[in-house]
Design an enzyme around this catalytic site. Structure first.
Site, PDB file in Angstrom:
ATOM      1  NE  ARG A   1      -2.955   0.279   3.347  1.00 18.59           N
ATOM      2  CZ  ARG A   1      -2.365   0.693   4.480  1.00 18.59           C
ATOM      3  NH1 ARG A   1      -1.817   1.896   4.528  1.00 18.59           N
ATOM      4  NH2 ARG A   1      -2.313  -0.091   5.538  1.00 18.59           N
TER       5      ARG A   1
ATOM      6  CE1 TYR B   1     -16.161  12.159 -16.332  1.00 21.50           C
ATOM      7  CE2 TYR B   1     -15.145  12.221 -14.161  1.00 21.50           C
ATOM      8  CZ  TYR B   1     -15.861  11.548 -15.129  1.00 21.50           C
ATOM      9  OH  TYR B   1     -16.288  10.261 -14.900  1.00 21.50           O
TER      10      TYR B   1
ATOM     11  CG  ASP C   1      -8.585  16.088 -16.034  1.00 20.78           C
ATOM     12  OD1 ASP C   1      -7.891  15.424 -16.832  1.00 20.78           O
ATOM     13  OD2 ASP C   1      -9.620  15.642 -15.508  1.00 20.78           O
TER      14      ASP C   1
ATOM     15  CE  LYS D   1     -12.027   7.815 -19.285  1.00 23.63           C
ATOM     16  NZ  LYS D   1     -11.931   8.142 -17.908  1.00 23.63           N
TER      17      LYS D   1
HETATM   18  C1  LIG Z   1     -11.400  14.445 -18.178  1.00 24.34           C
HETATM   19  C2  LIG Z   1     -11.609  13.350 -17.184  1.00 24.34           C
HETATM   20  N1  LIG Z   1     -11.041  13.452 -15.966  1.00 24.34           N
HETATM   21  C3  LIG Z   1     -11.204  12.487 -15.037  1.00 24.34           C
HETATM   22  C4  LIG Z   1     -11.976  11.360 -15.290  1.00 24.34           C
HETATM   23  C5  LIG Z   1     -12.148  10.325 -14.209  1.00 24.34           C
HETATM   24  O1  LIG Z   1     -11.328   9.230 -14.420  1.00 24.34           O
HETATM   25  P1  LIG Z   1     -11.642   7.734 -13.935  1.00 24.34           P
HETATM   26  O2  LIG Z   1     -12.839   7.267 -14.668  1.00 24.34           O
HETATM   27  O3  LIG Z   1     -10.363   7.005 -14.262  1.00 24.34           O
HETATM   28  O4  LIG Z   1     -11.875   7.786 -12.463  1.00 24.34           O
HETATM   29  C6  LIG Z   1     -12.565  11.215 -16.533  1.00 24.34           C
HETATM   30  C7  LIG Z   1     -13.396  10.025 -16.819  1.00 24.34           C
HETATM   31  O5  LIG Z   1     -14.095   9.965 -17.818  1.00 24.34           O
HETATM   32  C8  LIG Z   1     -12.379  12.236 -17.504  1.00 24.34           C
HETATM   33  O6  LIG Z   1     -12.950  12.157 -18.727  1.00 24.34           O
END
Ligand SMILES: Cc1ncc(COP(=O)(O)O)c(C=O)c1O
Length: 372
Positions: free
Chosen positions: A47, A99, A171, A196
């Site tokens: 961990r 998001y 992000d 992604k």
């Molecule tokens: C731009 C963006 N940030 C964060 C996330 C969240 O990521 P996760 O699904 O890996 O938790 C997403 C998920 O679609 C996203 O499109």
């Protein structure tokens, strides 16, 4: 070193025990102490740290040109760890089209934390400037944004955050470090959903937080990771790192196809608007061209005929798959407002596309027949 070389080599070394070129997966949750009680290899309990996680973190820090990275079990786990570092009463500035998971996290999980949040159109720098309060501690940017592909001026936002004595976080999930390196524009930390493009094959969840310099929010996120335990498994880390090997090749091919699909949609009478920063008419095109080296593989468009027409088009595709998420090898299409639910601010006539690695002509042909 160039990003293609870092993508293959950063964080990896030939296994000293066996000579294996590809890193082995270290499933052991515990590591032997030396007779003096120390941990000579730097690992005690998985961990806290694991060899596969360390490889991935070193690689992601190198790709972004940052000081250090933390790997999480998902992108939202990384976001959660950042927000947890704030004090009750702190103020966050975030994009009005952030998001939707982040907006829900702040509202539904941190609601009782008494955080103040201003959701602002980040393309309006005067509005961002005006939103700053004495207690602003975090300025969150998402560029290109999900799902409207809005572009935020990174150096301008970094300067506003610096003047406010707040930490700026970008992000970078849509852009990837191949097309955009926020630290070069003064941003303090970068967050990714490695689920992604970075993982790249729609077969592993992951997240990452990378910092340009030592700061209290990064240290608190580290504590949240180690004590809260939202860690990725060794196999998850291995899969994400395996995806990184091909990241530059994949995203360039996807961006090239996305550009062609955007041009096709732009000239199609069924489309009312096309959101792709590579199009000369996109309101963020000039900023994107300055701060990105490619425009990415994501796009969305609005259809004449409203919600029913958007759902109908998504229902008629044959090569695209109707599914949420993005950044994998398969091209995906979704009616975004349905995914985001009743509180959505996304236009009802908007399908969102993640361009995969299929032939662009096949994808255009598929959209053409679906648009009818
Ligand atoms: C731009 C963006 N940030 C964060 C996330 C969240 O990521 P996760 O699904 O890996 O938790 C997403 C998920 O679609 C996203 O499109």
């Amino acid at each position: 070193m160039h990003i293609e070389t870092l993508a293959v080599h950063a964080g990896r070394r030939t296994d000293s025990a066996t000579g294996a070129v590809v890193p082995p997966i270290y499933l052991s949750t515990t590591f032997e102490r030396a007779p003096d009680g120390e941990y000579p290899h730097g690992f005690s309990y998985s961990r806290e740290g694991n060899p596969n996680r360390r490889c991935l973190e070193e690689c992601l820090a190198a790709l972004e040109g940052g000081m250090e990275a933390l790997a999480f079990s998902s992108g939202m786990a990384a976001a959660n760890a950042i927000v947890q570092g704030l004090e009750p009463g702190d103020h966050i500035i975030a994009p009005d089209d952030v998001y939707f998971g982040l907006r829900r996290l702040i509202g539904e999980v941190f609601g009782k934390w008494r955080l103040e949040v201003s959701y602002i159109d980040m393309t309006d720098l005067n509005a961002v400037h005006a939103a700053v309060r004495p207690n602003t501690r975090l300025v969150w940017v998402e560029t290109p944004s999900n799902p409207l592909l809005k572009i935020t001026d990174l150096p301008a936002i970094a300067a506003i955050a610096r003047r406010a004595n707040a930490i700026s976080v970008c992000d970078g999930t849509f852009a990837t470090p191949v097309f955009q390196r926020p630290f070069e524009w003064g941003i303090d930390m970068v967050v990714h959903s490695t689920t992604k493009y970075i993982g790249g094959h729609s077969d592993v969840l992951g997240g990452a937080l990378i910092t340009r310099f030592q700061n209290y929010l990064f240290e608190r996120a580290r504590k949240s990771l180690h004590l809260g335990g939202a860690v990725p498994s060794p196999f998850d880390c291995w899969l994400v790192l395996r995806g990184v090997d091909t990241l530059p090749c994949r995203v360039r091919a996807q961006a090239e196809s996305a550009g062609r699909i955007a041009a096709f949609l732009k000239s199609h009478p069924a489309a009312e608007a096309v959101h792709y920063p590579g199009l000369a008419g996109h309101p963020g095109h000039a900023v994107a061209a300055r701060q990105m080296t490619g425009f990415g593989g994501m796009l969305s468009f609005e259809l004449r005929g409203g919600r029913e027409r958007a759902i109908e088009v998504a229902a008629r595709v044959r090569v695209f798959t109707r599914a949420t998420s993005l950044g994998g090898t398969h091209s995906l299409i979704e009616h975004r407002a349905s995914v985001e639910g009743p509180s959505t601010r996304t236009p009802q006539n908007l399908p969102r596309i993640s361009v995969g690695l299929e032939n662009a002509e096949d994808l255009i042909g598929d959209l053409s027949q679906a648009l009818g």
